[in-house]
Design a protein around this motif. Structure first.
Motif, short mmCIF file in Angstrom:
data_model
loop_
_atom_site.label_atom_id
_atom_site.label_comp_id
_atom_site.label_asym_id
_atom_site.label_seq_id
_atom_site.Cartn_x
_atom_site.Cartn_y
_atom_site.Cartn_z
N GLY A 138 -11.30 -4.23 -13.81
CA GLY A 138 -12.54 -3.53 -14.10
C GLY A 138 -12.87 -3.47 -15.57
O GLY A 138 -14.03 -3.66 -15.97
N TYR B 148 -19.71 2.37 -13.99
CA TYR B 148 -18.97 1.38 -13.21
C TYR B 148 -18.14 2.02 -12.10
O TYR B 148 -18.15 1.57 -10.95
CB TYR B 148 -18.07 0.56 -14.12
CG TYR B 148 -17.42 -0.62 -13.45
CD1 TYR B 148 -18.13 -1.81 -13.27
CD2 TYR B 148 -16.11 -0.55 -12.98
CE1 TYR B 148 -17.54 -2.90 -12.64
CE2 TYR B 148 -15.52 -1.63 -12.35
CZ TYR B 148 -16.24 -2.80 -12.18
OH TYR B 148 -15.65 -3.87 -11.54
N TYR B 149 -17.42 3.09 -12.43
CA TYR B 149 -16.50 3.69 -11.46
C TYR B 149 -17.13 4.84 -10.67
O TYR B 149 -16.67 5.13 -9.56
CB TYR B 149 -15.24 4.18 -12.17
CG TYR B 149 -14.36 3.07 -12.67
CD1 TYR B 149 -13.67 2.25 -11.79
CD2 TYR B 149 -14.22 2.83 -14.03
CE1 TYR B 149 -12.84 1.23 -12.25
CE2 TYR B 149 -13.40 1.81 -14.50
CZ TYR B 149 -12.72 1.01 -13.61
OH TYR B 149 -11.93 -0.01 -14.08
#
Length: 310
Positions: A212, A134-135
């Motif tokens: 997130g 994701y990051y």
């Protein structure tokens, strides 16, 4: 007025809980119905349940103590072979300990180690895979390179080195298996997160201002969990094979604790005149691992959306 509002809130909560329970039951029925269309997977699941029940109730089922031996029964053959006795259905080992009782208790060791090693590997791999996929950034680079480094070593060779360094024992065995076991889960989760994060539902969640971690856990993870379940089922059987291999080499569970790997290793010295000491525990291990693999293949067919489309 307040009492009425409390009653309404309570009724709403009960309705919500009832709805969740109904959905869970309906989902379970649907899953069992779909699994029943895969006879091999269904058979594997039934056999796994039987093994688990046998392991749980081993103290009740086992006819003898797994640690008590009688040299008068040394290498006694199974009951169906001449010279055998029904009091020792599968015979006895080189110390006169009942083979059936040790196999039943050995199932506990194999299943517990397989479950713990797989569960810890799933937890570590899933967390790292979600964050990395994701990051991205420096965290993804560091973890991915470390995973690539671990993948350069064959699993068994790596586990042997870890156990030689740490020493035999239950806790060290779990550590050795999970130190590299998380890599496969990390790679598959990371790849799927990188695909899912570009889809519209994730973009919509970002537009709504959701953090997130909420997007990863509540939006992305439910859509990729099927891959984790399938891989986890297959790795469960593999972890049991690894435990048996390390115990066979004398680096895992140590005698006199009953473990299938060490039982097979001990019995190899008597293969010519007492084949049952090694063969019967090996058969139990093969049947369980084969059943796990059959169940894993069935779960893949059931949960894989691409196969459903075909």
């Amino acid at each position: 007025m307040s009492t009425s509002r409390y009653a309404e809130t309570n009724d709403a909560g009960l309705s919500l809980s009832s709805g969740k329970l109904t959905n869970l039951l309906n989902g379970s029925k649907d899953f069992i119905k779909r699994l029943s269309k895969h006879p091999s997977a269904m058979s594997g699941g039934i056999i796994i349940v039987i093994y688990i029940l046998v392991a749980v109730f081993a103290p009740v089922i086992a006819p003898h103590s797994p640690y008590a031996g009688d040299l008068a029964d040394r290498l006694k053959p199974p009951a169906w072979i001449e010279g055998g006795q029904w009091s020792h259905l599968f015979g006895a080992d080189e110390q006169g300990m009942d083979l059936l009782s040790r196999i039943l208790y050995g199932a506990r060791i194999s299943i517990v180690i397989g479950l713990l090693a797989t569960a810890i590997s799933i937890a570590i791999g899933t967390v790292l895979g979600l964050i990395s996929g994701y990051y991205r950034g420096w965290f993804d680079t560091v973890v991915s390179r470390f995973a690539d480094l671990l993948l350069a070593f064959p699993f068994l060779i790596f586990a042997i080195g870890m156990m030689a360094f740490l020493g035999p024992g239950f806790n060290n065995l779990i550590l050795a298996l999970t130190f590299k076991g998380w890599v496969e889960f990390f790679r598959i989760i990371r790849g799927e997160v990188m695909v899912e994060k570009t889809k519209e539902y994730v973009e919509a969640a970002k537009a709504l201002g959701r953090p997130g971690i909420a997007i990863m856990v509540k939006e992305i993870l439910p859509n990729i969990i099927h891959s984790v379940v399938v891989l986890g089922t297959l790795r469960f059987g593999y972890m049991m094979i690894m435990e048996a291999s390390l115990s066979f080499l004398g680096l895992g569970i140590q005698p006199p604790t009953p473990a299938w790997g060490s039982m097979i290793a001990t019995g190899r010295e008597y293969m010519l005149n007492a084949w049952w000491v090694s063969t019967i525990p090996g058969i139990f291990l093969v049947i369980l691992v084969l059943s796990i693999n059959l169940l894993g293949e069935g779960l893949r067919d059931i949960t894989d959306h691409r196969l459903k489309a075909k």
